[in-house]
Scaffold this motif. Structure first.
Motif, short mmCIF file in Angstrom:
data_model
loop_
_atom_site.label_atom_id
_atom_site.label_comp_id
_atom_site.label_asym_id
_atom_site.label_seq_id
_atom_site.Cartn_x
_atom_site.Cartn_y
_atom_site.Cartn_z
N GLN A 34 -38.65 53.14 11.33
CA GLN A 34 -37.71 52.08 10.97
C GLN A 34 -36.35 52.69 10.68
O GLN A 34 -36.13 53.24 9.61
N VAL A 36 -32.04 52.04 11.09
CA VAL A 36 -30.93 51.14 11.45
C VAL A 36 -29.69 52.01 11.66
O VAL A 36 -29.36 52.82 10.80
N PRO A 74 -22.30 59.69 2.96
CA PRO A 74 -22.87 59.72 1.61
C PRO A 74 -24.41 59.76 1.63
O PRO A 74 -25.03 59.49 2.66
N PRO A 75 -25.02 60.07 0.46
CA PRO A 75 -26.48 60.16 0.38
C PRO A 75 -27.18 58.84 0.75
O PRO A 75 -26.62 57.76 0.53
N GLY A 76 -28.37 59.00 1.31
CA GLY A 76 -29.23 57.83 1.55
C GLY A 76 -28.78 56.91 2.67
O GLY A 76 -29.12 55.73 2.70
N GLY A 78 -29.09 57.87 6.09
CA GLY A 78 -29.87 58.07 7.30
C GLY A 78 -29.59 59.33 8.09
O GLY A 78 -30.02 59.44 9.25
N LYS A 79 -28.93 60.31 7.48
CA LYS A 79 -28.62 61.53 8.24
C LYS A 79 -29.92 62.30 8.55
O LYS A 79 -30.19 62.62 9.71
N THR A 80 -30.69 62.59 7.51
CA THR A 80 -31.94 63.32 7.74
C THR A 80 -32.88 62.50 8.64
O THR A 80 -33.51 63.05 9.56
N LEU A 81 -32.91 61.21 8.40
CA LEU A 81 -33.79 60.34 9.20
C LEU A 81 -33.41 60.41 10.68
O LEU A 81 -34.28 60.38 11.56
N ASP A 131 -29.63 70.82 6.79
CA ASP A 131 -29.10 69.83 5.86
C ASP A 131 -28.18 70.56 4.88
O ASP A 131 -28.28 71.78 4.76
N ASN A 174 -22.51 65.96 3.03
CA ASN A 174 -21.81 64.89 2.31
C ASN A 174 -20.34 65.25 2.15
O ASN A 174 -19.53 64.42 1.77
N ALA A 232 -31.23 53.92 1.20
CA ALA A 232 -32.27 54.48 0.33
C ALA A 232 -32.41 53.63 -0.94
O ALA A 232 -33.53 53.38 -1.41
N GLU A 235 -34.21 50.36 -0.07
CA GLU A 235 -35.65 50.59 0.11
C GLU A 235 -36.34 50.67 -1.25
O GLU A 235 -37.36 50.02 -1.48
N1 LIG Z 1 -30.06 54.17 8.47
C1 LIG Z 1 -31.26 54.04 7.88
N2 LIG Z 1 -32.19 53.26 8.46
C2 LIG Z 1 -33.40 53.12 7.86
N3 LIG Z 1 -33.77 53.71 6.71
C3 LIG Z 1 -32.88 54.49 6.11
C4 LIG Z 1 -31.58 54.71 6.66
N4 LIG Z 1 -30.91 55.53 5.84
C5 LIG Z 1 -31.74 55.85 4.83
N5 LIG Z 1 -32.94 55.22 4.97
C6 LIG Z 1 -34.07 55.31 4.03
O1 LIG Z 1 -33.67 56.16 2.96
C7 LIG Z 1 -34.42 57.40 2.98
C8 LIG Z 1 -33.47 58.56 2.75
O2 LIG Z 1 -32.59 58.66 3.87
P1 LIG Z 1 -32.05 60.05 4.43
O3 LIG Z 1 -32.87 61.15 3.85
O4 LIG Z 1 -31.98 59.98 5.91
O5 LIG Z 1 -30.61 60.06 3.80
P2 LIG Z 1 -29.46 61.16 3.99
O6 LIG Z 1 -28.30 60.45 4.59
O7 LIG Z 1 -30.01 62.33 4.69
O8 LIG Z 1 -29.12 61.48 2.46
P3 LIG Z 1 -28.70 62.89 1.75
O9 LIG Z 1 -27.22 63.01 1.97
O10 LIG Z 1 -29.04 62.65 0.32
O11 LIG Z 1 -29.48 63.99 2.38
C9 LIG Z 1 -35.08 57.43 4.35
O12 LIG Z 1 -36.27 58.15 4.32
C10 LIG Z 1 -35.29 55.97 4.66
O13 LIG Z 1 -36.45 55.51 4.02
#
Ligand SMILES: Nc1ncnc2c1ncn2[C@@H]1O[C@H](COP(=O)(O)OP(=O)(O)OP(=O)(O)O)[C@@H](O)[C@H]1O
Ligand SMILES: [Mg+2]
Length: 281
Positions: A34, A36, A74-76, A78-81, A131, A174, A232, A235
């Motif tokens: 999932q 977006v 910024p955090p959360g 979707g970069k890691t995802l 990361d 970030n 994040a 969710e």
């Molecule tokens: N674009 C997205 N689409 C769907 N789910 C997302 C998305 N971004 C974040 N999430 C949800 O939030 C969780 C954390 O996202 P993710 O680890 O990709 O954030 P990040 O951008 O890498 O943050 P950080 O900067 O803290 O590393 C994911 O496992 C997922 O459940």
């Protein structure tokens, strides 16, 4: 099963730890079911995947294929995802670098670790994901240990330049402004991440709520209530609300989402509270 050959040799280690964790294609597909994307990022990713299928044509024209993606935001968001998603779509294993293992008090050691993990990633097609890339690639003139750190950045520059072939490098940060300019321009593909806008929030909320029992129109109301939240945050808040609904045998409602927001305290609300002189810890 992945059709790719395995990385040769052993995963390099440092401080008694492997320098990276490896995820299979199936694990990546499962983790990124999932996701977006903003309209722009969706286009960039689809083009990247399309180009990877055109290896012959690019070779014919002597144009190198893109293989270095930088993700900023910024955090959360979707970069890691995205790293998991791309690995799944391209059928490549994902190698997630462990910075705690790579970074050493002796910066000379850090440089040599960087070299080892890049060599490992080049030995067979994969995605190498770093990361918090800024931790390795701080701009050369703002660091205290200027000279030593400059050497790590130079090693990184060399490794990035030599990173050709079928593997892909992905990096996330970030702190866009902390990255050395020379590093920044070596990435052929850049993705900017932001907190979701209204339509992305609705899309994501719909995915998370799924077929759960709910009040009519809750998705639209939640989209307004969760403005300013990262994916994040959304969710976590919706999962909290679902748990409350299950415990009390209720449908998912505006009230449950409101109390979950209060309990979860997303960062942007904490900042607003502080600005108003509130007492949130
Ligand atoms: N674009 C997205 N689409 C769907 N789910 C997302 C998305 N971004 C974040 N999430 C949800 O939030 C969780 C954390 O996202 P993710 O680890 O990709 O954030 P990040 O951008 O890498 O943050 P950080 O900067 O803290 O590393 C994911 O496992 C997922 O459940
Ligand atoms: Mg991340």
């Amino acid at each position: 099963m992945s059709k790719n050959k395995q990385n040769s040799g052993r995963m390099p280690s440092s401080k008694g730890m492997d320098m990276a964790s490896v995820y299979s294609v199936q694990e990546c597909e499962c983790k990124a079911k999932q996701i977006v994307f903003s309209k722009d990022n969706r286009l960039i990713i689809e083009e990247f995947i399309h180009i990877r299928d055109m290896k012959g044509k690019f070779a014919e024209h002597d144009v190198p294929m893109p293989n270095k993606l930088m993700m900023f935001g910024p955090p959360g968001t979707g970069k890691t995802l995205t790293a998991f998603y791309l690995a799944g779509r391209l059928g490549l294993p994902l190698i997630v670098v462990r910075l705690d293992s790579i970074i050493n008090a002796h910066l000379g050691e850090t440089g040599s670790n960087v070299r080892k993990i890049f060599e490992y990633a080049k030995s067979a097609p994969c995605i190498l994901f770093v990361d918090e890339f800024d931790a390795l690639a701080r701009t050369r003139d703002t660091n205290d240990e200027v000279k030593e750190m400059a050497r790590v950045v130079n090693t990184l520059l060399q490794c990035i330049d030599e990173f050709q072939g079928d593997s892909i490098l992905m990096a996330a940060t970030n702190l866009e402004n902390e990255l050395d300019h020379a590093i920044w321009r070596r990435f052929d593909t850049k993705l900017v991440y932001e907190a979701p806008d209204e339509s992305s929030r609705l899309e994501y909320i719909d995915l998370i709520i799924g077929s759960f029992h709910k009040e009519d129109g809750i998705q639209e109301r939640a989209t307004r209530m969760l403005a300013g939240c990262s994916y994040a945050d959304i969710e976590q808040i919706l999962l909290k609300a679902k748990r409350k609904a299950i415990v009390d045998d209720l449908v998912l409602s505006q009230q449950l989402i409101e109390s979950s927001i209060q309990e979860y305290r997303p960062v942007h609300l904490r900042i607003e509270d502080q600005a108003l002189g509130g007492s949130s810890a």
